[in-house]
Design a protein around this motif. Structure first.
Motif, PDB file in Angstrom:
ATOM      1  N   ALA A   8       0.835  -1.205   0.000  1.00 36.51           N
ATOM      2  CA  ALA A   8       0.000   0.000   0.000  1.00 36.51           C
ATOM      3  C   ALA A   8       0.870   1.256   0.000  1.00 36.51           C
ATOM      4  O   ALA A   8       0.577   2.232  -0.702  1.00 36.51           O
ATOM      5  N   SER A   9       1.939   1.224   0.767  1.00 35.30           N
ATOM      6  CA  SER A   9       2.853   2.378   0.802  1.00 35.30           C
ATOM      7  C   SER A   9       3.549   2.560  -0.537  1.00 35.30           C
ATOM      8  O   SER A   9       3.721   3.690  -1.016  1.00 35.30           O
ATOM      9  N   LEU A  10       3.957   1.459  -1.170  1.00 35.82           N
ATOM     10  CA  LEU A  10       4.596   1.549  -2.483  1.00 35.82           C
ATOM     11  C   LEU A  10       3.639   2.125  -3.516  1.00 35.82           C
ATOM     12  O   LEU A  10       4.044   2.898  -4.397  1.00 35.82           O
ATOM     13  N   ALA A  11       2.365   1.777  -3.411  1.00 42.74           N
ATOM     14  CA  ALA A  11       1.374   2.333  -4.332  1.00 42.74           C
ATOM     15  C   ALA A  11       1.260   3.838  -4.147  1.00 42.74           C
ATOM     16  O   ALA A  11       1.145   4.591  -5.125  1.00 42.74           O
ATOM     17  N   SER A  12       1.304   4.303  -2.903  1.00 49.03           N
ATOM     18  CA  SER A  12       1.262   5.740  -2.637  1.00 49.03           C
ATOM     19  C   SER A  12       2.519   6.431  -3.151  1.00 49.03           C
ATOM     20  O   SER A  12       2.457   7.528  -3.716  1.00 49.03           O
ATOM     21  N   MET A  13       3.669   5.775  -2.976  1.00 44.86           N
ATOM     22  CA  MET A  13       4.914   6.348  -3.484  1.00 44.86           C
ATOM     23  C   MET A  13       4.907   6.402  -5.009  1.00 44.86           C
ATOM     24  O   MET A  13       5.482   7.314  -5.609  1.00 44.86           O
ATOM     25  N   ARG A  14       4.259   5.439  -5.630  1.00 42.15           N
ATOM     26  CA  ARG A  14       4.147   5.456  -7.099  1.00 42.15           C
ATOM     27  C   ARG A  14       3.392   6.692  -7.566  1.00 42.15           C
ATOM     28  O   ARG A  14       3.754   7.289  -8.587  1.00 42.15           O
ATOM     29  N   GLU A  15       2.361   7.102  -6.826  1.00 47.48           N
ATOM     30  CA  GLU A  15       1.615   8.295  -7.213  1.00 47.48           C
ATOM     31  C   GLU A  15       2.482   9.546  -7.071  1.00 47.48           C
ATOM     32  O   GLU A  15       2.440  10.448  -7.916  1.00 47.48           O
ATOM     33  N   ALA A  16       3.275   9.611  -6.012  1.00 53.14           N
ATOM     34  CA  ALA A  16       4.221  10.726  -5.881  1.00 53.14           C
ATOM     35  C   ALA A  16       5.233  10.697  -7.015  1.00 53.14           C
ATOM     36  O   ALA A  16       5.615  11.738  -7.567  1.00 53.14           O
ATOM     37  N   ILE A  99      18.238  18.311 -14.432  1.00 53.35           N
ATOM     38  CA  ILE A  99      17.143  18.775 -13.591  1.00 53.35           C
ATOM     39  C   ILE A  99      16.801  17.682 -12.589  1.00 53.35           C
ATOM     40  O   ILE A  99      16.510  16.542 -12.958  1.00 53.35           O
ATOM     41  N   ASP A 100      16.824  18.036 -11.323  1.00 55.47           N
ATOM     42  CA  ASP A 100      16.460  17.138 -10.232  1.00 55.47           C
ATOM     43  C   ASP A 100      15.180  17.675  -9.609  1.00 55.47           C
ATOM     44  O   ASP A 100      15.056  18.886  -9.367  1.00 55.47           O
ATOM     45  N   CYS A 101      14.205  16.796  -9.360  1.00 56.07           N
ATOM     46  CA  CYS A 101      12.926  17.250  -8.833  1.00 56.07           C
ATOM     47  C   CYS A 101      12.367  16.208  -7.876  1.00 56.07           C
ATOM     48  O   CYS A 101      12.543  14.996  -8.073  1.00 56.07           O
ATOM     49  N   GLY A 102      11.673  16.685  -6.851  1.00 57.71           N
ATOM     50  CA  GLY A 102      11.011  15.797  -5.917  1.00 57.71           C
ATOM     51  C   GLY A 102       9.580  16.243  -5.696  1.00 57.71           C
ATOM     52  O   GLY A 102       9.193  17.360  -6.034  1.00 57.71           O
ATOM     53  N   ALA A 103       8.783  15.357  -5.128  1.00 55.10           N
ATOM     54  CA  ALA A 103       7.406  15.676  -4.780  1.00 55.10           C
ATOM     55  C   ALA A 103       7.009  14.885  -3.553  1.00 55.10           C
ATOM     56  O   ALA A 103       7.460  13.747  -3.364  1.00 55.10           O
ATOM     57  N   VAL A 104       6.160  15.488  -2.737  1.00 59.12           N
ATOM     58  CA  VAL A 104       5.561  14.798  -1.602  1.00 59.12           C
ATOM     59  C   VAL A 104       4.056  14.836  -1.801  1.00 59.12           C
ATOM     60  O   VAL A 104       3.458  15.907  -1.939  1.00 59.12           O
ATOM     61  N   LEU A 105       3.440  13.662  -1.848  1.00 56.18           N
ATOM     62  CA  LEU A 105       2.004  13.535  -2.071  1.00 56.18           C
ATOM     63  C   LEU A 105       1.430  12.577  -1.037  1.00 56.18           C
ATOM     64  O   LEU A 105       1.902  11.440  -0.917  1.00 56.18           O
ATOM     65  N   ASP A 106       0.451  13.037  -0.287  1.00 57.12           N
ATOM     66  CA  ASP A 106      -0.176  12.220   0.747  1.00 57.12           C
ATOM     67  C   ASP A 106       0.852  11.619   1.701  1.00 57.12           C
ATOM     68  O   ASP A 106       0.730  10.471   2.153  1.00 57.12           O
ATOM     69  N   GLY A 107       1.893  12.399   1.979  1.00 56.37           N
ATOM     70  CA  GLY A 107       2.877  11.995   2.970  1.00 56.37           C
ATOM     71  C   GLY A 107       4.013  11.132   2.479  1.00 56.37           C
ATOM     72  O   GLY A 107       4.869  10.721   3.262  1.00 56.37           O
ATOM     73  N   TRP A 108       4.042  10.862   1.155  1.00 51.11           N
ATOM     74  CA  TRP A 108       5.105  10.020   0.597  1.00 51.11           C
ATOM     75  C   TRP A 108       5.889  10.792  -0.460  1.00 51.11           C
ATOM     76  O   TRP A 108       5.321  11.583  -1.208  1.00 51.11           O
ATOM     77  N   ALA A 109       7.192  10.517  -0.531  1.00 52.23           N
ATOM     78  CA  ALA A 109       8.084  11.279  -1.398  1.00 52.23           C
ATOM     79  C   ALA A 109       8.495  10.497  -2.637  1.00 52.23           C
ATOM     80  O   ALA A 109       8.576   9.260  -2.621  1.00 52.23           O
ATOM     81  N   GLY A 175      18.101   6.224   0.762  1.00 53.47           N
ATOM     82  CA  GLY A 175      16.770   5.706   1.000  1.00 53.47           C
ATOM     83  C   GLY A 175      15.749   6.832   0.890  1.00 53.47           C
ATOM     84  O   GLY A 175      16.090   8.017   1.013  1.00 53.47           O
ATOM     85  N   ILE A 176      14.493   6.462   0.669  1.00 58.66           N
ATOM     86  CA  ILE A 176      13.445   7.472   0.512  1.00 58.66           C
ATOM     87  C   ILE A 176      12.120   6.853   0.930  1.00 58.66           C
ATOM     88  O   ILE A 176      11.919   5.642   0.800  1.00 58.66           O
ATOM     89  N   GLY A 177      11.234   7.681   1.454  1.00 57.20           N
ATOM     90  CA  GLY A 177       9.925   7.201   1.891  1.00 57.20           C
ATOM     91  C   GLY A 177       9.074   8.361   2.344  1.00 57.20           C
ATOM     92  O   GLY A 177       8.680   9.202   1.552  1.00 57.20           O
ATOM     93  N   ARG A 178       8.805   8.438   3.627  1.00 62.01           N
ATOM     94  CA  ARG A 178       8.059   9.580   4.142  1.00 62.01           C
ATOM     95  C   ARG A 178       8.920  10.840   4.155  1.00 62.01           C
ATOM     96  O   ARG A 178       8.399  11.951   4.173  1.00 62.01           O
ATOM     97  N   ARG A 179      10.210  10.651   4.148  1.00 61.35           N
ATOM     98  CA  ARG A 179      11.149  11.768   3.981  1.00 61.35           C
ATOM     99  C   ARG A 179      11.961  11.548   2.715  1.00 61.35           C
ATOM    100  O   ARG A 179      12.175  10.415   2.286  1.00 61.35           O
TER     101      ARG A 179
END
Length: 255
Positions: A8-16, A99-109, A175-179
């Protein structure tokens, strides 16, 4: 502490990751002769805003930084390896841009980077970018259950060294996840069979950075962020967020 993610967390990270991929694609599409780096930052900012995502870059201030990072992308041109701050510089024909870019969506990066050229590409720049992409592909291929961080590092470093390129010392993935930045570190060179074991649910940002001059030394601009090659040679940087799964590596930052 290393966190292992559920499906479930990986699915959320996929959206980010999708948001990051869209932002990078839109920035590359907008990049042309005469366009400023600040304009590219605004393009990425709008993608994040439209998706309801925030930027892990904007306002980020690690211990080494004299000031918080002021943008949602790192825009690194020519001899800048990473962490370039977008400013009024207008792109020129033949520039090499990372170009380096990040996003946080619903608490996942999510976190990813691309390198490309503006207008007429120099053959040596095209070769550098291609080698950097091969290094990323090799690192991802090594990111399998049963391997270790050293296997990923060795795969990346082998491609770079065989092509005669440098690897900026002390820089690599994470590593990457909630941060955006979590344990473990992922060096771009290392010994196989060493380091943290790769297990299902571990998510890594794998990011080779190659320099054309073959040197590993780097210099930091007075802004405390911008990292350059010491010899003025060009650099390329590519990155994906990758999950370790029983079925093999899963790239979370594809379009």
């Amino acid at each position: 502490m290393v966190e292992f993610k559920s499906e479930a967390s990986l699915a959320s990270m996929r959206e980010a990751g999708r948001v990051v991929a869209t932002a990078l694609a839109e920035v590359e599409r907008a990049a042309a002769v005469g366009v400023s780096l600040l304009e590219l930052d605004r393009v990425a900012h709008e993608v994040l805003r439209a998706a309801g995502a925030s930027s892990p870059f904007l306002g980020y201030r690690p211990s080494f930084a004299p000031v918080p990072f002021p943008a949602v992308i790192c825009a690194s041109v020519n001899d800048v390896v990473v962490h370039g701050i977008p400013d009024g510089y207008r792109l020129r024909d033949g520039d090499l841009v990372s170009i380096d870019c990040g996003a946080v969506l619903d608490g996942w990066a999510g976190d990813a980077a691309v390198s490309f050229t503006i207008g007429t590409a120099r053959p040596e720049d095209s070769e550098l970018i291609a080698a950097t992409r091969r290094a990323l592909e090799a690192g991802i291929a090594a990111a399998v259950v049963g391997n270790r961080i050293g296997d990923v590092a060795h795969a990346i470093g082998s491609v770079a060294r065989e092509a005669g390129y440098g690897l900026p010392e002390g820089f690599g993935g994470h590593g990457i996840g909630r941060r955006m930045h979590e344990e473990p570190d992922v060096p771009n060179e290392g010994r196989p069979g060493r380091g943290f074991p790769l297990k299902p649910g571990l998510v890594l940002a794998i990011e080779p950075m190659l320099t054309a001059g073959g040197k590993d030394e780097h210099a930091t601009d007075p802004d405390g962020w911008t990292i350059r090659t010491v010899d003025g040679s060009r650099a390329a940087h590519v990155e994906h967020t990758v999950a370790i799964t029983e079925a093999g590596p899963r790239i979370l930052t594809l379009p």
